[in-house]
Write a protein that holds these residues in place. Structure first.
Motif, PDB file in Angstrom:
ATOM      1  N   LEU A  52       0.720  -1.025  -0.026  1.00 48.14           N
ATOM      2  CA  LEU A  52      -0.218  -0.004  -0.123  1.00 48.14           C
ATOM      3  C   LEU A  52       1.022   1.313   0.056  1.00 48.14           C
ATOM      4  N   VAL A  53       0.801   2.023  -1.052  1.00 44.96           N
ATOM      5  CA  VAL A  53       1.648   3.099  -1.256  1.00 44.96           C
ATOM      6  C   VAL A  53       0.980   4.479  -0.317  1.00 44.96           C
ATOM      7  N   CYS A  54       1.427   5.006   0.360  1.00 46.86           N
ATOM      8  CA  CYS A  54       1.236   6.220   1.242  1.00 46.86           C
ATOM      9  C   CYS A  54       2.268   7.439   1.039  1.00 46.86           C
ATOM     10  N   VAL A  55       1.291   8.379   1.160  1.00 44.20           N
ATOM     11  CA  VAL A  55       2.223   9.749   1.313  1.00 44.20           C
ATOM     12  C   VAL A  55       1.922  10.300   2.638  1.00 44.20           C
ATOM     13  N   ASP A  56       2.804  10.596   3.255  1.00 42.17           N
ATOM     14  CA  ASP A  56       2.771  10.897   4.990  1.00 42.17           C
ATOM     15  C   ASP A  56       1.812  10.198   5.609  1.00 42.17           C
ATOM     16  N   GLY A  57       1.686   9.060   5.175  1.00 43.25           N
ATOM     17  CA  GLY A  57       0.793   8.074   6.184  1.00 43.25           C
ATOM     18  C   GLY A  57      -0.493   8.158   5.373  1.00 43.25           C
ATOM     19  N   TYR A  58      -0.908   8.471   4.373  1.00 45.22           N
ATOM     20  CA  TYR A  58      -2.160   8.387   3.795  1.00 45.22           C
ATOM     21  C   TYR A  58      -2.321   7.774   2.221  1.00 45.22           C
ATOM     22  N   PRO A  59      -2.826   6.454   2.290  1.00 45.85           N
ATOM     23  CA  PRO A  59      -2.832   5.874   0.960  1.00 45.85           C
ATOM     24  C   PRO A  59      -3.027   6.555  -0.449  1.00 45.85           C
ATOM     25  N   LEU A  60      -2.386   6.294  -1.097  1.00 44.83           N
ATOM     26  CA  LEU A  60      -2.567   6.611  -2.813  1.00 44.83           C
ATOM     27  C   LEU A  60      -3.163   5.541  -3.578  1.00 44.83           C
ATOM     28  N   GLY A  61      -2.577   4.327  -3.341  1.00 48.51           N
ATOM     29  CA  GLY A  61      -2.750   3.224  -4.089  1.00 48.51           C
ATOM     30  C   GLY A  61      -1.994   1.799  -3.768  1.00 48.51           C
ATOM     31  N   PHE A  62      -2.076   1.057  -4.750  1.00 50.06           N
ATOM     32  CA  PHE A  62      -1.189  -0.291  -4.630  1.00 50.06           C
ATOM     33  C   PHE A  62      -0.155  -0.280  -5.528  1.00 50.06           C
ATOM     34  N   GLY A  63       1.038  -0.983  -5.192  1.00 49.59           N
ATOM     35  CA  GLY A  63       1.860  -1.440  -6.102  1.00 49.59           C
ATOM     36  C   GLY A  63       2.381  -2.693  -5.697  1.00 49.59           C
ATOM     37  N   LYS A  64       3.282  -3.525  -6.589  1.00 53.69           N
ATOM     38  CA  LYS A  64       3.534  -4.868  -6.484  1.00 53.69           C
ATOM     39  C   LYS A  64       5.137  -4.818  -6.430  1.00 53.69           C
ATOM     40  N   LEU A  65       5.590  -5.173  -5.209  1.00 57.28           N
ATOM     41  CA  LEU A  65       7.125  -5.350  -4.892  1.00 57.28           C
ATOM     42  C   LEU A  65       7.624  -6.467  -5.319  1.00 57.28           C
ATOM     43  N   SER A  66       8.852  -6.284  -6.049  1.00 55.94           N
ATOM     44  CA  SER A  66       9.896  -7.516  -6.566  1.00 55.94           C
ATOM     45  C   SER A  66      11.062  -7.051  -6.828  1.00 55.94           C
ATOM     46  N   GLY A  67      12.211  -7.564  -6.166  1.00 61.40           N
ATOM     47  CA  GLY A  67      13.390  -7.170  -6.250  1.00 61.40           C
ATOM     48  C   GLY A  67      14.071  -5.773  -6.053  1.00 61.40           C
ATOM     49  N   GLY A  68      13.461  -5.299  -4.875  1.00 63.09           N
ATOM     50  CA  GLY A  68      13.705  -3.617  -4.937  1.00 63.09           C
ATOM     51  C   GLY A  68      12.875  -2.692  -5.913  1.00 63.09           C
ATOM     52  N   ALA A  69      12.009  -3.280  -6.450  1.00 64.47           N
ATOM     53  CA  ALA A  69      11.311  -2.362  -7.524  1.00 64.47           C
ATOM     54  C   ALA A  69       9.837  -2.428  -7.399  1.00 64.47           C
ATOM     55  N   LEU A  70       9.074  -1.277  -7.278  1.00 66.20           N
ATOM     56  CA  LEU A  70       7.847  -1.325  -7.035  1.00 66.20           C
ATOM     57  C   LEU A  70       7.001  -0.891  -8.212  1.00 66.20           C
ATOM     58  N   LYS A  71       6.511  -2.304  -8.759  1.00 68.43           N
ATOM     59  CA  LYS A  71       5.673  -2.075 -10.017  1.00 68.43           C
ATOM     60  C   LYS A  71       4.323  -1.459  -9.851  1.00 68.43           C
ATOM     61  N   ASN A  72       3.782  -0.367 -10.579  1.00 70.31           N
ATOM     62  CA  ASN A  72       2.982   0.687 -10.317  1.00 70.31           C
ATOM     63  C   ASN A  72       1.862   0.117 -10.902  1.00 70.31           C
ATOM     64  N   LYS A  73       0.729   0.148  -9.727  1.00 71.64           N
ATOM     65  CA  LYS A  73      -0.766  -0.349 -10.001  1.00 71.64           C
ATOM     66  C   LYS A  73      -1.699   0.858  -9.599  1.00 71.64           C
ATOM     67  N   TYR A  74      -1.323   2.069  -9.746  1.00 70.98           N
ATOM     68  CA  TYR A  74      -2.108   3.212  -9.824  1.00 70.98           C
ATOM     69  C   TYR A  74      -3.069   3.190 -10.903  1.00 70.98           C
ATOM     70  N   LEU A  75      -4.319   3.628 -10.630  1.00 74.60           N
ATOM     71  CA  LEU A  75      -5.299   3.297 -11.596  1.00 74.60           C
ATOM     72  C   LEU A  75      -5.108   3.929 -12.859  1.00 74.60           C
ATOM     73  N   PRO A  76      -4.820   3.453 -13.941  1.00 76.08           N
ATOM     74  CA  PRO A  76      -4.491   4.520 -15.101  1.00 76.08           C
ATOM     75  C   PRO A  76      -5.325   5.629 -15.399  1.00 76.08           C
ATOM     76  N   GLY A  77      -6.573   5.663 -15.420  1.00 80.20           N
ATOM     77  CA  GLY A  77      -7.674   6.577 -15.486  1.00 80.20           C
ATOM     78  C   GLY A  77      -7.321   7.846 -14.606  1.00 80.20           C
ATOM     79  N   TRP A  78      -6.734   7.540 -13.512  1.00 76.64           N
ATOM     80  CA  TRP A  78      -6.425   8.520 -12.358  1.00 76.64           C
ATOM     81  C   TRP A  78      -5.234   8.962 -12.455  1.00 76.64           C
ATOM     82  N   ARG A  79      -4.363   8.599 -13.421  1.00 74.25           N
ATOM     83  CA  ARG A  79      -3.073   9.224 -13.261  1.00 74.25           C
ATOM     84  C   ARG A  79      -2.626  10.502 -13.555  1.00 74.25           C
ATOM     85  N   LEU A  80      -1.902  11.037 -12.871  1.00 70.27           N
ATOM     86  CA  LEU A  80      -1.563  12.645 -13.480  1.00 70.27           C
ATOM     87  C   LEU A  80      -0.611  12.691 -14.443  1.00 70.27           C
ATOM     88  N   CYS A  81      -1.209  13.721 -15.299  1.00 73.50           N
ATOM     89  CA  CYS A  81      -0.829  13.835 -16.562  1.00 73.50           C
ATOM     90  C   CYS A  81       0.605  14.748 -16.478  1.00 73.50           C
TER      91      CYS A  81
END
Length: 469
Positions: free
Chosen positions: A440-469
């Protein structure tokens, strides 16, 4: 600003000596406001961490002014974390004046884009039900997003004609808010396009729509329940006369006092052919008297809570709740495995699995077959080939302490913006190369979305339609 002559003539008759002060307000800048999501953060805590200058809106407990000409709060990570909603100050008033109690069933009948629905949902504190409806399916999609960003799970998002909802929800709701479609006279300063729209569809066009909506809403309110009607217009045909029309057809409705503020003006009984002094309990907001745009509010109660019809509605609600519990089944193992890392218990009786999607349902919903809806309950995620993938809505619903595997960034960390843009993140210093799985990815303790951890990298699972342009 060039105002329609017919509008100016009407306002002159309404305001008299105050007309010059009213016209002068058009030379002043509009006001910008944000409303704190008290379901996620207290007002006091928000003020401590707020990254820009804010000033309290005196009649809104969790509302603040900000400098909209200089600041862009919609680009800050806290906005994406659902800590606040950007809303015109006067428009915050209706939801603030409808008394919401834990366990209430609440309907926002004309809800898009969600400014009032999100406040109503926050007040419920994850109890009862928030039903948010908008007849426009495209606008309802934006409504759904705002509700999910706010972390509201006990929700039903509909896109239906109010008249059709009556047959599904007779005397079902404890509280109803109608922010009715209107001619928008109170928003001329905020949005100059509203002047052109007024020329095309003025009060005469909207008043019949409003009368139809309020009578339909009355049929969905339980005896003893409260209804708040609001518009952002000044015309009595859309305001006091609509309330008079309701009481003419439903005389059991009583007008209630609204929590006061020094800038509020009384409703105008003379707007009716037969003046009703009770209309003085309704509220008019004028932009030359307050730091906000124009609004109208009326709070009403339907009859007596102890009537037989109220008991019948309670009996129907109990039966609906029993039907929901009766269809409960075993929690699928992939879902159960994921929820072993979540600290609140999952009630199997509230699960609804449709294809791959898993929903967590509010209690006591009626049979909704035949209704157009975008969401029933909280979308937990999807079951795919013996695995469970959590949803963006679940991430926003959770609190940091409710999930055992979190990665927390300070707001100034550049990886926060990278995450919001959908990029893979390097988190080697936060997790060992051997660690893997959902985070669960958080900013200052408040959730933003999920990511998938593997080998020290976090694969992004933030909803595509919500992403910052």
């Amino acid at each position: 600003m060039n105002l329609p002559s017919a509008f100016e003539e009407k306002m002159q008759g309404l305001l008299g000596e105050e007309m010059d002060a009213y016209l002068a307000c058009y030379e002043e800048p509009r006001y910008y406001g944000l409303r704190v999501n008290t379901a996620k953060i207290s007002v006091e805590e928000f003020r401590k961490i707020c990254p820009f200058e804010i000033t309290p809106i005196p009649w809104i407990e969790n509302g603040f002014y900000y400098d909209g000409e200089r600041l862009s709060p919609a680009k800050h990570p806290y906005y994406f974390a659902g800590l606040y909603y950007l809303q015109e100050p006067s428009a915050m008033t209706p939801a603030s004046r409808l008394p919401i109690e834990p366990g209430d069933r609440v309907l926002d009948l004309c809800a898009a884009p969600g400014g009032k629905a999100t406040e109503l949902g926050a007040k419920l504190l994850d109890t009862g039900l928030l039903a948010a409806n908008d007849i426009s399916s495209s606008r309802a999609k934006g409504l759904l997003k705002n509700i999910e960003v706010f972390g509201i799970g006990n929700v039903l998002v509909l896109s239906e004609e109010p008249g059709k909802l009556v047959q599904y929800f007779p005397e079902y709701f404890d509280k109803i808010l109608i922010d009715a479609p209107c001619s928008g006279e109170g928003m001329f300063r905020k949005d100059k396009k509203m002047v052109k729209a007024w020329d095309e569809h003025g009060p005469e066009y909207f008043c019949n729509i409003q009368k139809s909506i309020i009578l339909q809403a009355a049929q969905m309110l339980r005896p003893g329940g409260m209804l708040l009607y609001s518009t952002c217009t000044f015309d009595g045909r859309e305001n006091e006369r609509v309330i008079g029309y309701l009481r003419e057809h439903e005389p059991e409705f009583q007008i209630l006092d609204i929590a006061p503020y020094e800038g509020f003006c009384q409703g105008i009984p003379e707007m009716l052919e037969e003046p009703d002094g009770e209309l003085r309990r309704t509220v008019r907001i004028f932009p030359h008297k307050m730091q906000g745009e124009g609004h109208y509010l009326a709070l009403l109660r339907k009859g007596d809570l102890s009537t037989a019809r109220g008991q019948a509605a309670s009996d129907r609600a109990l039966a609906a709740g029993e039907r929901t519990a009766a269809k409960a089944g075993k929690i699928p193992e992939p879902l159960a495995e994921f929820f072993r890392d979540i600290t609140f218990g999952l009630d199997a009786a509230r699960l609804d699995i449709r294809g791959e999607r898993v929903y967590y349902m509010p209690k006591g919903l009626p049979d909704l077959r035949g209704v157009r809806f975008l969401r029933t309950g909280l979308l937990l995620g999807e079951l795919k080939k013996n695995r469970f993938e959590p949803s963006q809505a679940l991430a926003m619903y959770l609190k940091k302490e409710e999930y055992r595997h979190c990665i927390n960034f300070p707001a100034e960390d550049e990886r926060v913006l990278k995450y919001l843009k959908g990029e893979t993140l390097d988190v080697e210093e936060l997790a060992s190369a051997k660690e893997k799985g959902w985070r669960l990815v958080c900013v200052d303790g408040y959730p933003l979305g999920f990511g998938k951890l593997s080998g020290g990298a976090l694969k992004n699972k933030y909803l595509p339609g919500w992403r910052l342009c």
